[in-house]
Design a protein around this motif. Structure first.
Motif, PDB file in Angstrom:
ATOM      1  N   LEU A 184       5.606  -2.133  -4.772  1.00 63.34           N
ATOM      2  CA  LEU A 184       4.399  -1.518  -4.208  1.00 63.34           C
ATOM      3  C   LEU A 184       3.889  -0.382  -5.087  1.00 63.34           C
ATOM      4  N   GLU A 185       4.794   0.404  -5.640  1.00 65.74           N
ATOM      5  CA  GLU A 185       4.397   1.499  -6.526  1.00 65.74           C
ATOM      6  C   GLU A 185       3.726   0.958  -7.795  1.00 65.74           C
ATOM      7  N   GLU A 186       4.301  -0.110  -8.365  1.00 67.92           N
ATOM      8  CA  GLU A 186       3.716  -0.681  -9.585  1.00 67.92           C
ATOM      9  C   GLU A 186       2.320  -1.231  -9.320  1.00 67.92           C
ATOM     10  N   ILE A 187       2.140  -1.946  -8.219  1.00 66.16           N
ATOM     11  CA  ILE A 187       0.828  -2.517  -7.894  1.00 66.16           C
ATOM     12  C   ILE A 187      -0.169  -1.408  -7.592  1.00 66.16           C
ATOM     13  N   GLN A 188       0.255  -0.397  -6.845  1.00 63.69           N
ATOM     14  CA  GLN A 188      -0.638   0.727  -6.544  1.00 63.69           C
ATOM     15  C   GLN A 188      -1.081   1.417  -7.827  1.00 63.69           C
ATOM     16  N   ASN A 189      -0.160   1.661  -8.747  1.00 61.75           N
ATOM     17  CA  ASN A 189      -0.514   2.296 -10.019  1.00 61.75           C
ATOM     18  C   ASN A 189      -1.489   1.439 -10.818  1.00 61.75           C
ATOM     19  N   LYS A 190      -1.292   0.128 -10.796  1.00 57.12           N
ATOM     20  CA  LYS A 190      -2.194  -0.781 -11.510  1.00 57.12           C
ATOM     21  C   LYS A 190      -3.615  -0.669 -10.949  1.00 57.12           C
ATOM     22  N   VAL A 191      -3.734  -0.701  -9.638  1.00 56.51           N
ATOM     23  CA  VAL A 191      -5.055  -0.642  -9.003  1.00 56.51           C
ATOM     24  C   VAL A 191      -5.718   0.710  -9.250  1.00 56.51           C
ATOM     25  N   LEU A 192      -4.983   1.795  -9.021  1.00 54.60           N
ATOM     26  CA  LEU A 192      -5.575   3.126  -9.134  1.00 54.60           C
ATOM     27  C   LEU A 192      -5.938   3.489 -10.578  1.00 54.60           C
ATOM     28  N   SER A 193      -5.284   2.885 -11.555  1.00 54.49           N
ATOM     29  CA  SER A 193      -5.592   3.183 -12.952  1.00 54.49           C
ATOM     30  C   SER A 193      -6.760   2.348 -13.480  1.00 54.49           C
ATOM     31  N   SER A 194      -7.213   1.374 -12.702  1.00 51.31           N
ATOM     32  CA  SER A 194      -8.293   0.495 -13.142  1.00 51.31           C
ATOM     33  C   SER A 194      -9.652   1.100 -12.846  1.00 51.31           C
ATOM     34  N   LYS A 195     -10.530   1.008 -13.823  1.00 56.58           N
ATOM     35  CA  LYS A 195     -11.916   1.454 -13.636  1.00 56.58           C
ATOM     36  C   LYS A 195     -12.837   0.285 -13.304  1.00 56.58           C
ATOM     37  N   LEU A 196     -12.298  -0.939 -13.362  1.00 53.82           N
ATOM     38  CA  LEU A 196     -13.080  -2.150 -13.136  1.00 53.82           C
ATOM     39  C   LEU A 196     -12.727  -2.780 -11.791  1.00 53.82           C
ATOM     40  N   PRO A 197     -13.622  -3.621 -11.250  1.00 52.57           N
ATOM     41  CA  PRO A 197     -13.256  -4.392 -10.056  1.00 52.57           C
ATOM     42  C   PRO A 197     -12.014  -5.235 -10.362  1.00 52.57           C
ATOM     43  N   ILE A 198     -11.192  -5.413  -9.349  1.00 55.13           N
ATOM     44  CA  ILE A 198      -9.906  -6.066  -9.559  1.00 55.13           C
ATOM     45  C   ILE A 198      -9.639  -7.067  -8.437  1.00 55.13           C
ATOM     46  N   PHE A 248       3.624  -1.226   2.868  1.00 53.48           N
ATOM     47  CA  PHE A 248       2.657  -2.198   2.364  1.00 53.48           C
ATOM     48  C   PHE A 248       1.256  -1.841   2.854  1.00 53.48           C
ATOM     49  N   ASN A 249       1.121  -1.574   4.140  1.00 51.28           N
ATOM     50  CA  ASN A 249      -0.181  -1.202   4.696  1.00 51.28           C
ATOM     51  C   ASN A 249      -0.689   0.115   4.107  1.00 51.28           C
ATOM     52  N   GLU A 250       0.208   1.054   3.858  1.00 46.32           N
ATOM     53  CA  GLU A 250      -0.179   2.322   3.240  1.00 46.32           C
ATOM     54  C   GLU A 250      -0.703   2.101   1.821  1.00 46.32           C
ATOM     55  N   MET A 251      -0.040   1.230   1.050  1.00 43.36           N
ATOM     56  CA  MET A 251      -0.504   0.918  -0.300  1.00 43.36           C
ATOM     57  C   MET A 251      -1.886   0.267  -0.243  1.00 43.36           C
ATOM     58  N   ILE A 252      -2.087  -0.642   0.690  1.00 42.71           N
ATOM     59  CA  ILE A 252      -3.387  -1.307   0.842  1.00 42.71           C
ATOM     60  C   ILE A 252      -4.461  -0.283   1.190  1.00 42.71           C
ATOM     61  N   ASN A 253      -4.156   0.636   2.097  1.00 41.20           N
ATOM     62  CA  ASN A 253      -5.121   1.671   2.475  1.00 41.20           C
ATOM     63  C   ASN A 253      -5.410   2.626   1.320  1.00 41.20           C
ATOM     64  N   THR A 254      -4.378   3.043   0.594  1.00 44.37           N
ATOM     65  CA  THR A 254      -4.532   3.977  -0.528  1.00 44.37           C
ATOM     66  C   THR A 254      -5.390   3.380  -1.634  1.00 44.37           C
ATOM     67  N   THR A 255      -5.229   2.092  -1.885  1.00 43.94           N
ATOM     68  CA  THR A 255      -5.942   1.425  -2.977  1.00 43.94           C
ATOM     69  C   THR A 255      -7.257   0.786  -2.540  1.00 43.94           C
ATOM     70  N   SER A 256      -7.518   0.779  -1.236  1.00 46.98           N
ATOM     71  CA  SER A 256      -8.726   0.151  -0.668  1.00 46.98           C
ATOM     72  C   SER A 256      -8.792  -1.344  -0.959  1.00 46.98           C
ATOM     73  N   LEU A 257      -7.631  -1.991  -1.077  1.00 48.35           N
ATOM     74  CA  LEU A 257      -7.622  -3.449  -1.251  1.00 48.35           C
ATOM     75  C   LEU A 257      -8.133  -4.101   0.024  1.00 48.35           C
ATOM     76  N   ARG A 258      -8.776  -5.243  -0.135  1.00 50.06           N
ATOM     77  CA  ARG A 258      -9.240  -6.024   1.002  1.00 50.06           C
ATOM     78  C   ARG A 258      -8.639  -7.408   0.921  1.00 50.06           C
TER      79      ARG A 258
END
Length: 170
Positions: free
Chosen positions: A112-126, A154-164
């Motif tokens: 979860l930490e690795e995926i969250q870091n990937k999303v938050l470091s991206s400047k592009l749609p993912i 898992f839900n916290e990571m989804i909320n933090t990263t705004s994944l849908r």
């Protein structure tokens, strides 16, 4: 992809649906031969990238139709592989991520930490696809036996990263 039936099913699906992008998990392979990848691409000229099978991690394979997009960057982590794409028809830039989350609970927080870091470091749609090996709600688990701490993480990571989540069928 470790057995003949899986490869045959994949070939049938590719030929039937003519996918522009293919993301596979649990390939159980360390490398691929070009002729094998050419078969997986059907009639399309695909750019292929993979994360080899390692220990208990089953390997990832990603293919992108070269007529769809130009690959400008590739990334790999312990639990994902990604390609930054520029769509040829309109110049739209985005990132496609192929994910396979660990089966064993003791690795899930690292995942979860690795995926969250990937999303938050991206400047592009993912766009993420794959198997997270986690559930968001107790009802998603057939047995109902859920680690609530991991479900909350898992839900916290989804909320933090705004994944849908995109609903799927079939």
């Amino acid at each position: 992809l470790g057995n003949v039936r899986r490869r045959k099913l994949l070939l049938e699906l590719v030929n039937k649906h003519s996918f522009d992008c293919v993301c596979l998990q649990e390939t159980i392979k360390t490398a691929f031969k070009q002729r094998e990848l050419d078969k997986f691409g059907g009639q399309k000229d695909m750019h292929w990238s993979w994360l080899p099978y390692s220990g208990h991690f089953g390997g990832l394979l990603m293919g992108i139709d070269k007529e769809l997009a130009t690959i400008t960057n590739e990334g790999k982590g312990e639990f994902f592989q990604s390609c930054t794409l520029t769509t040829k028809s309109d110049g739209f830039q985005w990132i496609l991520v192929n994910i396979y989350g660990p089966v064993h609970d003791e690795r899930k927080l690292d995942f979860l930490e690795e995926i969250q870091n990937k999303v938050l470091s991206s400047k592009l749609p993912i766009m993420h696809g794959g198997d997270f090996n986690l559930v968001r709600k107790v009802e998603e688990k057939l047995t109902g036996n859920v680690d609530v701490h991991l479900m909350d993480a898992f839900n916290e990571m989804i909320n933090t990263t705004s994944l849908r989540e995109l609903q799927r069928s079939g």
